[in-house]
Design a protein around this motif. Structure first.
Motif, PDB file in Angstrom:
ATOM      1  N   GLU A  36      42.557  23.486  35.461  1.00 46.43           N
ATOM      2  CA  GLU A  36      42.515  24.460  36.537  1.00 46.43           C
ATOM      3  C   GLU A  36      43.401  25.658  36.238  1.00 46.43           C
ATOM      4  N   ARG A  37      42.959  26.811  36.764  1.00 46.74           N
ATOM      5  CA  ARG A  37      43.766  28.027  36.703  1.00 46.74           C
ATOM      6  C   ARG A  37      43.780  28.635  38.096  1.00 46.74           C
ATOM      7  N   ALA A  38      44.909  29.294  38.444  1.00 50.49           N
ATOM      8  CA  ALA A  38      45.061  29.929  39.756  1.00 50.49           C
ATOM      9  C   ALA A  38      45.085  31.439  39.569  1.00 50.49           C
ATOM     10  N   VAL A  39      44.136  32.109  40.177  1.00 45.19           N
ATOM     11  CA  VAL A  39      44.104  33.573  40.171  1.00 45.19           C
ATOM     12  C   VAL A  39      44.897  34.025  41.406  1.00 45.19           C
ATOM     13  N   VAL A  40      46.051  34.679  41.184  1.00 46.69           N
ATOM     14  CA  VAL A  40      46.992  35.020  42.248  1.00 46.69           C
ATOM     15  C   VAL A  40      46.713  36.443  42.723  1.00 46.69           C
ATOM     16  N   PHE A  41      46.541  36.584  44.038  1.00 46.89           N
ATOM     17  CA  PHE A  41      46.406  37.898  44.672  1.00 46.89           C
ATOM     18  C   PHE A  41      47.641  38.129  45.538  1.00 46.89           C
ATOM     19  N   ARG A  42      48.358  39.227  45.287  1.00 42.72           N
ATOM     20  CA  ARG A  42      49.560  39.569  46.057  1.00 42.72           C
ATOM     21  C   ARG A  42      49.248  40.775  46.933  1.00 42.72           C
ATOM     22  N   LEU A  43      49.284  40.553  48.225  1.00 44.03           N
ATOM     23  CA  LEU A  43      48.926  41.576  49.205  1.00 44.03           C
ATOM     24  C   LEU A  43      47.525  42.123  48.930  1.00 44.03           C
ATOM     25  N   GLY A  44      46.624  41.230  48.517  1.00 41.00           N
ATOM     26  CA  GLY A  44      45.228  41.604  48.303  1.00 41.00           C
ATOM     27  C   GLY A  44      44.920  42.119  46.924  1.00 41.00           C
ATOM     28  N   ILE A  55      53.478  25.847  39.815  1.00 38.41           N
ATOM     29  CA  ILE A  55      53.625  27.298  39.938  1.00 38.41           C
ATOM     30  C   ILE A  55      54.312  27.602  41.269  1.00 38.41           C
ATOM     31  N   MET A  56      54.940  28.796  41.334  1.00 41.40           N
ATOM     32  CA  MET A  56      55.648  29.222  42.547  1.00 41.40           C
ATOM     33  C   MET A  56      54.995  30.475  43.094  1.00 41.40           C
ATOM     34  N   LEU A  57      54.880  30.522  44.419  1.00 45.87           N
ATOM     35  CA  LEU A  57      54.255  31.638  45.099  1.00 45.87           C
ATOM     36  C   LEU A  57      55.163  32.132  46.213  1.00 45.87           C
ATOM     37  N   ILE A  58      54.900  33.366  46.651  1.00 42.46           N
ATOM     38  CA  ILE A  58      55.604  33.907  47.808  1.00 42.46           C
ATOM     39  C   ILE A  58      54.800  33.548  49.052  1.00 42.46           C
ATOM     40  N   PRO A  59      55.406  32.830  49.988  1.00 43.30           N
ATOM     41  CA  PRO A  59      54.633  32.366  51.147  1.00 43.30           C
ATOM     42  C   PRO A  59      54.044  33.525  51.949  1.00 43.30           C
ATOM     43  N   PHE A  60      52.800  33.346  52.380  1.00 46.59           N
ATOM     44  CA  PHE A  60      52.077  34.277  53.240  1.00 46.59           C
ATOM     45  C   PHE A  60      51.822  35.642  52.592  1.00 46.59           C
ATOM     46  N   ILE A  61      52.256  35.813  51.369  1.00 44.23           N
ATOM     47  CA  ILE A  61      52.005  37.068  50.641  1.00 44.23           C
ATOM     48  C   ILE A  61      51.056  36.836  49.478  1.00 44.23           C
ATOM     49  N   ASP A  62      51.290  35.748  48.759  1.00 49.04           N
ATOM     50  CA  ASP A  62      50.419  35.420  47.627  1.00 49.04           C
ATOM     51  C   ASP A  62      49.306  34.483  48.084  1.00 49.04           C
ATOM     52  N   LYS A  63      48.094  34.793  47.656  1.00 51.70           N
ATOM     53  CA  LYS A  63      46.934  33.940  47.873  1.00 51.70           C
ATOM     54  C   LYS A  63      46.322  33.614  46.511  1.00 51.70           C
ATOM     55  N   ILE A  64      45.817  32.410  46.392  1.00 48.07           N
ATOM     56  CA  ILE A  64      45.275  31.989  45.099  1.00 48.07           C
ATOM     57  C   ILE A  64      43.822  31.543  45.257  1.00 48.07           C
ATOM     58  N   GLU A  65      43.101  31.649  44.136  1.00 49.60           N
ATOM     59  CA  GLU A  65      41.753  31.114  44.007  1.00 49.60           C
ATOM     60  C   GLU A  65      41.757  30.159  42.809  1.00 49.60           C
ATOM     61  N   ARG A  66      41.443  28.902  43.056  1.00 47.80           N
ATOM     62  CA  ARG A  66      41.406  27.920  41.975  1.00 47.80           C
ATOM     63  C   ARG A  66      40.078  28.040  41.209  1.00 47.80           C
TER      64      ARG A  66
END
Length: 275
Positions: A36-44, A55-66
């Motif tokens: 699996e890979r996570a495509v990270v979107f930060r503020l869209g 992996i580490m993300l910023i809550p409610f700011i980063d969204k991922i697509e597996r």
């Protein structure tokens, strides 16, 4: 009293922290499998591709697509297609593909699995419509390769690699099946007749060679006659043999008007002169 209030305050803080941790920790930490890979979107906006592992993300700011990087299989539903020689057939196929660029597969196309499936159906109908029925049945590997190359070329901007396409089944109309069966039967009859004719031709050649040898060596005919008598005598039956000299047949040849060989005719002339 104060101690009890302090205790309730501590309990309240503990509960609050536990609730916040239960909410925030799943948003901060993600675990991705090896495939699996996570495509990270930060503020869209696209940020980066992460994984596998923790992996580490910023809550409610980063969204991922597996995105799954394994080889995926889609079944191309049965299609009714008219071939180049105007024969209606039903064909279905299986497409094997995998994602090689998770970013492109997520950003460039919506629902890449569905899009690849629709493209495979369209390409299957197009390629089958460009070939004749005999080519579709006899050269299926070539048809599979053409379909695979076209789909792979069109899905390359999506970050998708088409591994292979296999035409699984070709269903023919009943009248076409009967016609092909008659054609196959006729072809086998033709081959049988050709083989039989070749056998007769070879047998005739051997007989001519045997006749030539016997003409050059007259005793060979007598030996063959004796061998035939020996073969007949081995059977469990009763036979009456009446061997006749070959010279007796010359009388019947003269009566039927058949020309006598020169050597025999000379002997007959000599005997007539002596008489």
């Amino acid at each position: 009293m104060e101690s009890s209030n302090q205790f309730f305050d501590i309990i309240t803080w503990v509960i609050t922290i536990a609730v916040l941790a239960a909410i925030l920790l799943p948003q901060i930490f993600k675990i991705l499998r090896e495939y699996e890979r996570a495509v990270v979107f930060r503020l869209g906006k696209f940020h980066k591709t992460k994984g596998p592992g923790l992996i580490m993300l910023i809550p409610f700011i980063d969204k991922i697509e597996r995105v799954d990087l394994r080889v995926l299989t889609i079944n191309v539903d049965r299609q009714e297609v008219i071939t180049k020689d105007n024969v209606t057939v039903h064909v279905d196929a299986i497409t094997f593909f995998r994602v090689i660029d998770a970013e492109a597969a997520t950003i460039q196309v919506e629902k890449y699995i569905h899009a690849t499936s629709m493209l495979a159906q369209t390409t299957l109908r197009s390629i089958v419509g460009q070939v004749e029925l005999d080519e579709l049945l006899a050269e299926r590997d070539k048809v599979n390769k053409n379909i695979q190359e076209i789909i792979d070329r069109q899905t390359d901007p999506w970050g998708i690699k088409v591994v292979s396409v296999e035409v699984r089944d070709v269903v023919l109309p009943e009248n076409m099946k009967r016609a092909m069966a008659r054609q196959a039967e006729t072809e086998r009859d033709r081959r049988a007749k050709v083989i039989n004719a070749e056998g007769e031709f070879q047998a005739a050649e051997r007989l001519v060679e045997a006749a030539t040898m016997m003409r050059e060596a007259p005793m060979a005919l007598q030996l063959r006659f004796l061998q035939t008598m020996s073969d007949i005598s081995e059977e469990n039956a009763t036979f009456a043999f009446m061997p006749l000299p070959m010279e007796m047949l010359e009388v019947f040849k003269n009566m039927s008007g058949v020309d006598v060989p020169p050597q025999i005719s000379d002997d007959s002339n000599d005997s007539s002169d002596e008489s």
